[in-house]
Enzyme design. Structure first.
Site, mmCIF file in Angstrom:
data_model
loop_
_atom_site.group_PDB
_atom_site.id
_atom_site.type_symbol
_atom_site.label_atom_id
_atom_site.label_comp_id
_atom_site.label_asym_id
_atom_site.label_seq_id
_atom_site.Cartn_x
_atom_site.Cartn_y
_atom_site.Cartn_z
ATOM 1 N N SER A 196 4.647 103.591 35.425
ATOM 2 C CA SER A 196 5.179 104.198 36.650
ATOM 3 C C SER A 196 5.087 105.725 36.594
ATOM 4 O O SER A 196 4.893 106.374 37.618
ATOM 5 C CB SER A 196 6.616 103.751 36.886
ATOM 6 O OG SER A 196 7.380 103.968 35.738
ATOM 7 N N HIS B 131 1.925 106.784 37.906
ATOM 8 C CA HIS B 131 1.821 106.648 39.360
ATOM 9 C C HIS B 131 2.529 107.771 40.123
ATOM 10 O O HIS B 131 2.528 107.802 41.345
ATOM 11 C CB HIS B 131 2.343 105.275 39.804
ATOM 12 C CG HIS B 131 1.452 104.168 39.349
ATOM 13 N ND1 HIS B 131 1.897 102.891 39.161
ATOM 14 C CD2 HIS B 131 0.134 104.163 39.026
ATOM 15 C CE1 HIS B 131 0.894 102.131 38.735
ATOM 16 N NE2 HIS B 131 -0.180 102.884 38.641
ATOM 17 N N CYS C 259 20.637 94.436 41.795
ATOM 18 C CA CYS C 259 21.735 95.252 42.343
ATOM 19 C C CYS C 259 21.285 95.916 43.643
ATOM 20 O O CYS C 259 20.173 96.434 43.735
ATOM 21 C CB CYS C 259 22.121 96.319 41.311
ATOM 22 S SG CYS C 259 23.336 97.506 41.924
HETATM 23 ZN ZN LIG Z 1 8.890 101.741 32.519
HETATM 24 ZN ZN LIG Z 2 25.182 96.151 42.065
#
Ligand SMILES: [Zn+2]
Ligand SMILES: [Zn+2]
Length: 385
Positions: free
Chosen positions: A67, A70, A138
């Site tokens: 990431s 990126h 979450c």
């Molecule tokens: Zn990572």
């Molecule tokens: Zn949460």
């Protein structure tokens, strides 16, 4: 202190509908549709002060992740490539280990001097998915190194509930320095562990396992498959250096997928029975799932770890005939992932230290990320202190 700061302009693409939540929070849900003209530079940043439940870590090692590349690579309009949750400016870096050097008044699990690694996903513990036991989903998520300051920095403040002690790893390796390096691999290894054992329910000892993509997550998947008692393990990867690493961490057979028909290789290796467990860690499911489904053993499982905003053509008939399943996986938190991975490393069952192929100091972090774009290394570490 110093830290690798990413800044970029909030400039939504014309066809992107910015949500009220994005406007209110300044967070982009789909980063590559909003953040333009990124700059990456090691700059001064205020020293973190611990909140009541937080510890401040002196960062000892922080891995460069796919990431991070990126954010460095951009599209032809100079938008970042990273498609996920982001808020800038912030400090990058989320695969890290460090030493506790300061703590808030309410910290009760850690002490000054403790060696720890930490989760990257700052799950709230209050939303419905968290309360139901799914912290990786979450709905109030903050992410270290994406929406809040990360660990390509001298110091970082983290709530103690996200930290896991790695002193047992230091005992195994007999060296704090080595333990911090290996400890920084815990987060990506937990991504593979969560996918294979929590989401997909694992495999039986003796089952054959294929891993597509031998970047750090794929290499961790191979090491975990070996440690968990897989029979034959086959890996597919285009970089020769990474294929060699795949062999070193436990793959029996390694191939460049441009040179073979991958489904045929798997059917040959399994004498026509198919492979029991397939791991997509390349982020190219539109090419790979169609091959995996031609090489499914009865009761075969496919687990998708690589990220790709792509539709995938699938032939569900194979899943019916082979009694097969496909599992999507995201994240690394909860489900005993961190403690079990740390135990495997401390017990000597899993040794991924050989996948660390380059080390940089904090001032060289942009070079470290630029090097990772070549996609030939295992894990590149930055050692800030
Ligand atoms: Zn990572
Ligand atoms: Zn949460």
């Amino acid at each position: 202190m110093r830290g690798l700061v990413l800044d970029a302009q909030w400039d939504p693409k014309p066809d992107y509908q910015v949500s009220d939540w994005e406007k209110k929070t300044g967070k982009a849900i789909t980063g590559n549709s909003i953040w333009r003209n990124p700059t990456l530079e090691v700059l001064d940043w205020p020293d973190p002060k611990p909140g009541p439940k937080e510890v401040v870590l002196e960062v000892q090692a922080c891995g460069v992740c796919g990431s991070d590349m990126h954010f460095y690579e951009t599209d032809d309009q100079n938008y970042i490539l990273y498609p996920g949750l982001t808020k800038f400016p912030t400090i990058l870096g989320h695969e890290f280990s460090g030493k506790v050097v300061a703590m808030g008044k309410e910290v009760c699990q850690l002490e000054s001097g403790d060696m720890v690694t930490a989760e990257e996903m700052i799950w709230c513990g209050r939303c419905i998915p968290c309360r139901n036991g799914y912290p990786n989903h979450c709905t109030n998520l903050e992410e270290i190194g994406f929406t809040i300051p990360g660990a390509f920095a001298n110091h970082i403040a983290v709530d103690e509930k996200f930290c896991w002690k790695i002193d047992a790893i230091a005992e195994r390796f007999g060296s704090e320095d080595k333990a911090y390096e290996v400890g920084a691999l815990t987060e990506p290894t937990c991504v593979a562990y969560n996918a294979m054992f929590e989401r997909a329910g694992g495999f039986r000892p003796g089952h054959s396992v294929s891993v597509f993509g031998a970047g750090p997550i794929g290499l961790a998947a191979i090491g975990l498959a070996r440690a968990a008692g897989a029979g034959t393990i086959a890996a597919f990867e285009i970089s020769p250096q990474r294929l060699e690493l795949a062999r070193q961490v436990g793959s029996d057979a390694v191939y460049d997928p441009r040179e073979v028909k991958t489904s045929e290789v798997l059917m040959e290796l399994s004498k026509g029975e198919g492979f029991d467990f397939h791991v997509e860690a390349a982020g190219a499911p539109e090419m790979i799932i169609t091959e995996m489904e031609k090489a499914l053993a009865i009761n075969g499982k496919i687990v998708q770890i690589g990220r790709a905003a792509q539709r995938v053509p699938m032939y569900l008939e194979s899943f019916q005939v082979r009694r097969a399943q496909l599992f999507g996986s995201q994240g690394h938190s909860g489900h005993e992932n961190f403690p079990n991975v740390i135990r495997m490393v401390a017990a000597g069952r899993l040794d991924l230290s050989q996948i660390i192929t380059a080390r940089y100091n904090l001032g060289e972090t942009v070079h470290a990320i630029a090097r990772s774009v070549e996609r030939t290394d295992g894990k590149i570490l930055v050692k800030p202190n």
